[in-house]
Write a protein that holds these residues in place. Structure first.
Motif, PDB file in Angstrom:
ATOM      1  N   GLN A 187       0.827  -1.206   0.000  1.00 59.28           N
ATOM      2  CA  GLN A 187       0.000   0.000   0.000  1.00 59.28           C
ATOM      3  C   GLN A 187       0.862   1.257   0.000  1.00 59.28           C
ATOM      4  O   GLN A 187       0.484   2.281  -0.576  1.00 59.28           O
ATOM      5  N   ASN A 213      -5.335   3.056   2.130  1.00 53.97           N
ATOM      6  CA  ASN A 213      -5.856   1.956   2.945  1.00 53.97           C
ATOM      7  C   ASN A 213      -7.361   2.087   3.144  1.00 53.97           C
ATOM      8  O   ASN A 213      -8.106   1.100   3.046  1.00 53.97           O
ATOM      9  N   ILE A 249      -2.100  -6.855  -3.356  1.00 53.88           N
ATOM     10  CA  ILE A 249      -3.510  -6.512  -3.500  1.00 53.88           C
ATOM     11  C   ILE A 249      -4.088  -7.476  -4.518  1.00 53.88           C
ATOM     12  O   ILE A 249      -3.580  -7.590  -5.643  1.00 53.88           O
ATOM     13  N   ARG A 267      -0.677   6.918   2.452  1.00 53.70           N
ATOM     14  CA  ARG A 267      -0.958   5.495   2.646  1.00 53.70           C
ATOM     15  C   ARG A 267      -2.282   5.319   3.386  1.00 53.70           C
ATOM     16  O   ARG A 267      -3.032   4.386   3.103  1.00 53.70           O
ATOM     17  N   LEU A 288      -7.132  -7.664   0.487  1.00 60.16           N
ATOM     18  CA  LEU A 288      -5.837  -7.145   0.921  1.00 60.16           C
ATOM     19  C   LEU A 288      -5.019  -8.260   1.550  1.00 60.16           C
ATOM     20  O   LEU A 288      -5.494  -8.966   2.438  1.00 60.16           O
ATOM     21  N   SER A 329       0.688   4.087  -2.888  1.00 62.59           N
ATOM     22  CA  SER A 329       0.427   5.473  -2.490  1.00 62.59           C
ATOM     23  C   SER A 329       1.433   6.409  -3.156  1.00 62.59           C
ATOM     24  O   SER A 329       1.099   7.532  -3.540  1.00 62.59           O
TER      25      SER A 329
END
Length: 244
Positions: free
Chosen positions: A189, A204, A223, A200, A218, A193
């Protein structure tokens, strides 16, 4: 590039030729040209986090990824980082500075443990001048890079967070040729980002909304795209009107 990691040792040439023959960028070369390139290519093994080159370094090498992933990024004086691209097996990088002879425009860092081929500019430039088909591949690659950069700039300027994030996920599944159905993207993540220019925490929060809709799942360091169609619709629309 740490010199002690470059393998110019005995016993590797036959494997090197096999890998180069299967590499998408070099597979169409004639056997004689492939043999010549094999003599130029040096094998390097890098651990995750190793720096291949930094922004401002001289562009004296071309790199071809055998395994692993290399992160192309830039950083601000305040420590903020932006990921421009993730380069995986079958791809090359470092071609822009190699061709124009100017300084590197980004940092290249091993995002995982990596194996790469390193080809010196002094040997590669004369070689590619005698390989028009390979030169055309470089032109196509530069066009692809330019289109990708243009798309990323457009997304950052015009799309909101859900649209940007959906576009990035779809782009990654398409780039790595992940088939229909469940698609696993090996990315954190934090990394995504830095690709879309958001925190982040925001990433999230949005991913958890989509996980609740069974669009994604997740996992640690990954992902999983469960349903690409609504993400594709968001990416094409550029905004999320149904609860981003």
């Amino acid at each position: 590039m740490p010199q002690d990691k470059i393998d110019q040792a005995r016993g590797f040439p036959s494997h090197k030729l096999l890998v180069l023959r299967e590499h998408p960028f070099f597979c169409d070369l004639e056997p004689e040209a492939l043999d010549q390139l094999c003599r130029y290519a040096k094998h390097a093994t890098l651990k995750r986090g190793a720096t291949l080159f930094s922004k401002g370094d001289p562009g004296n090498c071309l790199y071809a990824v055998i395994s692993g992933t290399v992160k192309m990024s830039v950083s601000s004086a305040e420590g903020r980082s932006a990921i421009l691209n993730l380069i995986g097996p079958g791809e090359i990088f470092g071609e822009m500075a190699l061709l124009d002879g100017l300084a590197r425009s980004a940092d290249a860092i091993a995002n995982t443990n990596c194996d790469v081929f390193v080809i010196d500019r002094r040997e590669f430039i004369p070689f590619v001048r005698n390989q028009p088909a390979l030169a055309m591949k470089f032109i196509e690659l530069l066009c692809t890079r330019l289109r990708s950069t243009s798309d990323q700039v457009e997304q950052i300027i015009l799309q909101n967070l859900p649209g940007r994030l959906a576009s990035a996920l779809i782009r990654l599944t398409e780039k790595h040729k992940l088939g229909p159905g469940v698609q696993t993207i090996a990315i954190t993540q934090q990394e995504i980002s830095e690709m879309v220019g958001m925190t982040r925490e925001s990433i999230n929060k949005q991913l958890r909304v989509w996980a609740g809709r069974n669009w994604v799942r997740l996992e640690h360091g990954a992902i999983v795209v469960l349903n690409a169609e609504p993400l594709r619709a968001l990416a094409e629309a550029g905004s999320d009107h149904e609860g981003g």
